[in-house]
Design a protein around this motif. Structure first.
Motif, PDB file in Angstrom:
ATOM      1  N   HIS A 271       0.715  -0.973   0.099  1.00 33.03           N
ATOM      2  CA  HIS A 271      -0.016  -0.030  -0.029  1.00 33.03           C
ATOM      3  C   HIS A 271       0.929   1.234   0.252  1.00 33.03           C
ATOM      4  N   TYR A 331     -11.605  -3.946  -2.890  1.00 31.28           N
ATOM      5  CA  TYR A 331     -10.119  -3.472  -2.410  1.00 31.28           C
ATOM      6  C   TYR A 331     -10.153  -2.982  -1.229  1.00 31.28           C
ATOM      7  N   TYR A 379      -8.027  -0.453  -9.834  1.00 36.19           N
ATOM      8  CA  TYR A 379      -7.761  -1.161  -8.619  1.00 36.19           C
ATOM      9  C   TYR A 379      -7.782  -2.665  -8.750  1.00 36.19           C
ATOM     10  N   SER A 391     -10.377   6.536  -8.687  1.00 26.31           N
ATOM     11  CA  SER A 391      -9.877   6.417 -10.005  1.00 26.31           C
ATOM     12  C   SER A 391     -10.149   7.611 -11.126  1.00 26.31           C
ATOM     13  N   GLN A 408      -2.515   6.516  -5.054  1.00 24.09           N
ATOM     14  CA  GLN A 408      -3.355   5.940  -5.758  1.00 24.09           C
ATOM     15  C   GLN A 408      -2.691   5.127  -6.795  1.00 24.09           C
ATOM     16  N   PRO A 409      -3.244   4.008  -7.440  1.00 21.56           N
ATOM     17  CA  PRO A 409      -2.515   3.149  -8.484  1.00 21.56           C
ATOM     18  C   PRO A 409      -2.395   4.060  -9.660  1.00 21.56           C
TER      19      PRO A 409
END
Length: 646
Positions: A271, A331, A379, A391, A408-409
């Motif tokens: 994370h 998630y 995610y 997102s 964040q991704p």
């Protein structure tokens, strides 16, 4: 013969009534709704007015009741089903509140820690003596020091928009807007207590914003996290995983359903804000554990090693662990809805399992799978409202700032923001986040709730652990088990005991079902029409035919006649000829007799309109000459003469 002659001389096309008033009169005389007929046949103005009021009131009641039926048609009833059965155990994600070991991170954070300690000493007189922190051997410091000078901590002196620069000690004039980040309450104390930092647009130095905080702790932490993300964005993922806690470091003991478990039952994922986290029963290998007995002895029991002494003093201000209970396909948003676990305490979390399913459109504005939402899921998990919002913000961040936010991704083809490649990202991020909070980015309007979701209602209780009488031997045993790895005696403030279990095995399923079906809706419509107007389906079709089809045809026919008359007059005016009597049009729609489809009779034929400019007909005198007997031939045949003589 009479019918054929009438059709030849006066052709009837379209609606038979010549005007709308005649059409309405014909409808009232022939309809099955009694109120309309009574309006026409009633004698006396008072009685006719009474029937008009009653009929209009009935129509209004029908419209009102039908509107209520339509609105109730899109309503849903909620049903709750409770089942007692063997339940699948949820996924339990555990993270240390401190994401990385401070002893391993000092090499990368030395310059940032130095600036933070200098701020504490300047603003609050706090000093730890000479710092013995090593400088980084990498290239973070070469540009990091310059970057700290560009975005230093500021101490607002007064309300004349001047502040003291921490790094240089000089006063500077504040440009741009002022935002209070951590409180909506106006600071009423001394302005000297206000601390913040200023962010400016790298492309336009006049575009600046000062972010102030009513608490110095919040200001220093926010400023520290800002630079911390800059540094962490430049460290490779493999290196960060080594700097964080391993499963052997975090987990001391593990039991599930009365049986021993170990790190093989946990799945690691990294994370950005919490480092290495470990998920029990993630279902990654295709197997999901279940339990058939409720109670604390048949759930998950783990003892966690927190190692408070190796915490980053500026990044986190509390010690313990964060956990989240979620579905295997969901998630874990630890930073948003995680539950904190105390050290030196036993935390028991009892669960109640609930599945919910809502009806999608037109009953509610939810989505089944998220496929209809124009936002890419970053995610790689099942859709949820939080995934969509995060997102959406990340996509807006990449589009507006040219890089991705560290927490964040990463979208495809993007990279995390850092001050080397994106010197303007901080100002852009804060401006974008401000729009996101004010719902100006459109993410809250695009994203919808999921129609189906699973929820575990938690009941948390805390007890002191270990007890005073058992503290000594328990710490000795745990130190012996982990002594070769820890190389020190354990302290109870470094331990946390966690128990997660089902309080009962009652599975609650909440679902929405349509309150009305199409058959019920039509039945209700029929009941309302029959109650107030004594109507049926045939009556409704008759209303549609008369009030829509026939009325529209009459209006269009009138318009067509006017257009033809205008065109004929224009042609005559152009040719200079006077109108002839044969030009006068005579059409069947001017015939008041043809008000229905009954065959014409002798009486109705006499009611045909006369040609224009014609005298009234009178009864002609009898032609007596027709009474003579005349021969049909010019001369008589010879053989007939002989017969006549005889």
């Amino acid at each position: 013969k009479i019918t054929a002659r009438l059709k030849r001389t006066l052709p009837v096309r379209g609606p038979q009534a010549p005007t709308l008033s005649e059409l309405m009169r014909w409808y009232c005389l022939n309809t099955n709704t009694h109120g309309c007929r009574r309006i026409v046949v009633s004698r006396g103005r008072l009685r006719r007015l009474l029937w008009i009021v009653l009929t209009l009131s009935a129509v209004g009641l029908i419209l009102w009741q039908c509107a209520e039926l339509l609105m109730n048609y899109y309503s849903a009833s909620v049903s709750v089903t409770v089942q007692f059965q063997k339940l699948p155990f949820p996924a339990v994600t555990i993270c240390n509140i401190n994401p990385y070991k401070y002893s391993a991170m000092k090499e990368y954070l030395s310059e940032l820690d130095k600036e933070t300690k200098k701020a504490l000493e300047t603003f609050y007189g706090f000093s730890e003596g000479k710092s013995k922190v090593r400088r980084s051997v990498d290239d973070w410091n070469s540009t990091g020091s310059d970057f700290f000078q560009q975005i230093p901590l500021l101490k607002v002196e007064d309300f004349s928009r001047t502040a003291t620069d921490l790094h240089s000690g000089q006063k500077r004039k504040i440009e741009g807007s002022v935002f209070h980040k951590d409180s909506s309450i106006v600071n009423s104390g001394d302005s000297n207590d206000i601390i913040g930092f200023q962010l400016c647009d790298a492309n336009n130095s006049s575009e600046c914003a000062l972010y102030t905080f009513s608490s110095g702790v919040n200001a220093i932490q926010e400023w520290y996290k800002l630079h911390y993300m800059n540094i962490m964005a430049q460290i490779p993922l493999e290196t960060k995983e080594k700097l964080s806690y391993s499963a052997e470091d975090l987990l001391l003991t593990c039991f599930f359903d009365g049986l021993s478990c170990d790190k093989r039952h946990f799945t690691r994922f990294h994370h950005p804000l919490h480092g290495n986290c470990y998920t029990f029963n993630s279902g990654e290998n295709g197997t999901i554990l279940s339990t058939s007995t409720g109670g604390s002895e048949y759930g998950l029991q783990v003892v966690l090693y927190i190692d408070e002494a190796d915490y980053n003093p500026f990044l986190v201000t509390s010690s313990g662990a964060k956990i989240m209970i979620h579905d295997q396909n969901e998630y874990p948003f630890i930073e948003d809805i995680g539950t904190e676990i105390e050290t030196a305490a036993a935390t028991s979390i009892g669960m109640h399992f609930t599945q919910s399913h809502k009806l999608s459109k037109p009953y509610s504005d939810c989505t089944e799978t998220g496929a209809d939402i124009p936002v890419e899921n970053l995610y790689n998990k099942s859709y949820s409202l939080q995934i969509c919002l995060h997102s959406c913000f990340q996509k807006a961040m990449v589009d507006s700032c040219g890089c991705a936010q560290y927490a964040q991704p990463l979208p495809a083809g993007a990279e995390y923001c850092n001050y080397k490649k994106n010197p303007n990202w901080m100002y852009c991020y804060y401006r974008l986040h401000e729009k996101f909070v004010k719902e100006q980015l459109g993410c809250q309007q695009i994203c919808k709730e999921a129609c189906s979701f699973k929820e575990w209602a938690l009941t948390t209780s805390i007890a002191q652990w270990p007890s005073i009488v058992s503290e000594d031997w328990m710490l000795r045993v745990l130190s012996w088990d982990k002594g070769q790895k820890l190389n020190k005696k354990l302290n109870k403030t470094d331990l946390a005991n966690l128990m997660v279990f089902y309080k009962d095995l009652n599975e609650r399923f909440i679902s929405e079902n349509p309150a009305n079906t199409l058959v019920i809706l039509l039945s209700n419509f029929g009941g309302q029409l029959g109650l107030w107007m004594s109507c049926s389906v045939v009556c409704v079709i008759e209303i549609v035919e008369v009030f829509f089809i026939d009325s529209l045809s009459i209006v269009l026919r009138r318009q067509w006649q006017r257009a033809k008359k205008w065109w004929s007059g224009r042609q005559r005016a152009g040719s200079g000829k006077a109108p002839r009597a044969s030009d006068v049009e005579r059409q069947g729609h001017d015939n008041p007799v043809c008000i229905d489809e009954d065959l014409p009779t002798f009486t109705t034929a006499l009611r045909l309109p006369l040609p224009r400019d014609s005298p009234l007909p009178r009864t002609p005198p009898p032609n007596y000459s027709t009474l003579r007997l005349e021969t049909a031939f010019t001369e008589q045949l010879p053989d007939t003469l002989e017969l006549g003589q005889h």
